[in-house]
Write an enzyme that holds these catalytic residues in place. Structure first.
Site, short mmCIF file in Angstrom:
data_model
loop_
_atom_site.label_atom_id
_atom_site.label_comp_id
_atom_site.label_asym_id
_atom_site.label_seq_id
_atom_site.Cartn_x
_atom_site.Cartn_y
_atom_site.Cartn_z
N ARG A 133 6.45 -1.82 -0.71
CA ARG A 133 7.20 -1.05 0.28
C ARG A 133 6.30 0.08 0.77
O ARG A 133 5.92 0.94 -0.03
CB ARG A 133 8.48 -0.50 -0.37
CG ARG A 133 9.36 0.31 0.57
CD ARG A 133 10.59 0.83 -0.18
NE ARG A 133 11.44 1.62 0.68
CZ ARG A 133 11.26 2.92 0.93
NH1 ARG A 133 10.27 3.56 0.36
NH2 ARG A 133 12.08 3.57 1.72
N LYS A 186 3.73 8.70 -1.97
CA LYS A 186 4.50 9.50 -2.92
C LYS A 186 3.66 10.57 -3.60
O LYS A 186 2.43 10.54 -3.55
CB LYS A 186 5.18 8.58 -3.96
CG LYS A 186 6.40 7.88 -3.37
CD LYS A 186 7.13 7.02 -4.36
CE LYS A 186 8.32 6.34 -3.66
NZ LYS A 186 8.98 5.36 -4.53
C1 8Y4 Z 1 6.62 10.43 1.75
C2 8Y4 Z 1 7.64 9.70 2.31
C3 8Y4 Z 1 6.57 10.57 0.38
C4 8Y4 Z 1 8.60 9.12 1.50
C5 8Y4 Z 1 7.52 9.99 -0.41
C6 8Y4 Z 1 8.55 9.25 0.14
C7 8Y4 Z 1 11.63 3.38 -3.09
C8 8Y4 Z 1 12.73 2.87 -2.42
C9 8Y4 Z 1 12.34 4.90 -1.77
C10 8Y4 Z 1 10.98 2.56 -4.05
C11 8Y4 Z 1 12.61 0.88 -3.53
C12 8Y4 Z 1 10.06 7.52 -0.67
C13 8Y4 Z 1 14.33 3.74 -0.71
C14 8Y4 Z 1 11.25 7.45 -1.57
N1 8Y4 Z 1 11.39 4.65 -2.66
N2 8Y4 Z 1 13.23 1.63 -2.62
N3 8Y4 Z 1 13.18 3.85 -1.59
N4 8Y4 Z 1 11.51 1.31 -4.23
N5 8Y4 Z 1 13.05 -0.36 -3.77
N6 8Y4 Z 1 9.51 8.76 -0.70
O1 8Y4 Z 1 10.03 2.93 -4.74
O2 8Y4 Z 1 9.66 6.62 -0.02
S1 8Y4 Z 1 12.56 6.41 -0.91
#
Ligand code: 8Y4
Length: 281
Positions: free
Chosen positions: A254, A220
């Site tokens: 995650r 992130k």
């Molecule tokens: C690169 C790729 C940089 C993806 C950022 C991202 C969470 C989540 C997401 C979390 C839970 C993400 C679905 C955002 N984040 N579910 N989901 N907790 N429970 N961004 O922090 O991964 S999506």
């Protein structure tokens, strides 16, 4: 299919949840979603690397992403979940906020519902209550499109905790057993770098609820800001963050980079097991 007995939570251990996006923006061609065979191959690789849970997502929560209908989302995730449930020995989580998707995904073999909107969409609470799946309730301030514009809190730790405890009560009132609930502070979802750091440094505030905590910081923006690296180069920072969470007792992390995270968690668990031994001397 009823949710199976593939254990998700193991007291005292940190489980690794591998991210499996089946959205167009996770697919290099764009405009097409990941085909089930490719998705299954990616999941299989993550399991070989040490994933305990596969989190299947068909809706992007990225700021610029266009909304998808429940029908579209189901068409993306259901074939993948069915295939994974058939062949994999790990648990499957469905990353969704939509009641129809919750029902269809659990029917297809998912045993966990991961909702970044904490079951606040109309019908989602009832849909989740009708299953026996675990439920991850995540905190988000605002909406994905605008949430990073100007995040504000009175006191981020207690604001986030109190929101989540409010959702826990709503779930319990809807007939969901407390034992099915997992809490997540929602790193990057309406939070400044300072807010994210405050939450990551003080996971004990959420742990004190007695409910398991899930941490999602992998790749992130906060990792990028701290390390000065682009999304593809955030593995080391992400593993460090996962280790910081695991050392505080996070039940689930995650992550995108399963193999690297698995080594980090092994180091944590070895040190924590040793420290436990010291206490008993
Ligand atoms: C690169 C790729 C940089 C993806 C950022 C991202 C969470 C989540 C997401 C979390 C839970 C993400 C679905 C955002 N984040 N579910 N989901 N907790 N429970 N961004 O922090 O991964 S999506």
């Amino acid at each position: 299919m009823a949710s199976t007995c593939k254990a998700i939570l193991t007291p005292g251990k940190t489980r690794i949840m591998g991210v499996l996006n089946v959205t167009p923006d996770s697919f290099s061609d764009g405009g097409q979603f990941l085909d089930p065979a490719t998705a299954v191959a990616r999941a299989r690789a993550m399991v070989a690397e040490g994933a305990h849970i596969i989190d299947v997502g068909g809706e992007s929560t990225r700021p610029g992403a266009s909304p998808v209908s429940a029908e579209q989302e189901m068409a993306r995730v259901v074939p993948v979940i069915e295939a994974l449930a058939q062949e994999l020995e790990v648990a499957i989580s469905i990353d969704t906020s939509k009641p129809q998707v919750i029902a269809a995904a659990v029917h297809a073999g998912a045993s966990m519902v991961n909702d970044v909107r904490a079951l606040q969409e109309p019908g989602a609470l009832e849909a989740a209550a009708a299953t026996d799946a675990l439920i991850c309730l995540m905190h988000m301030q605002g909406q994905p499109r605008t949430m990073q514009a100007n995040p504000r809190y009175n006191a981020v730790l207690t604001d986030v905790r109190d929101f989540l405890l409010g959702r826990v009560q709503v779930c319990i009132d809807a007939g969901i057993a407390r034992e099915r609930l997992i809490l997540d502070p929602g790193f990057g979802f309406g939070k400044s770098l300072e807010h994210n750091l405050e939450l990551l440094a003080n996971l004990d505030v959420l742990q004190a609820t007695g409910l398991p905590v899930l941490v999602g910081v992998s790749r992130k923006a906060m990792i990028g800001t701290i390390t000065g690296r682009d999304a593809g180069e955030r593995v080391h920072g992400s593993v460090a963050a996962a280790v910081i969470a695991a050392m505080q007792g996070a039940a689930i992390v995650r992550v995108h980079d399963v193999a690297a995270t698995a080594d980090g968690i092994k180091m944590c668990e070895a040190v924590m097991a040793h420290a436990q031994g010291d206490e008993q001397e």
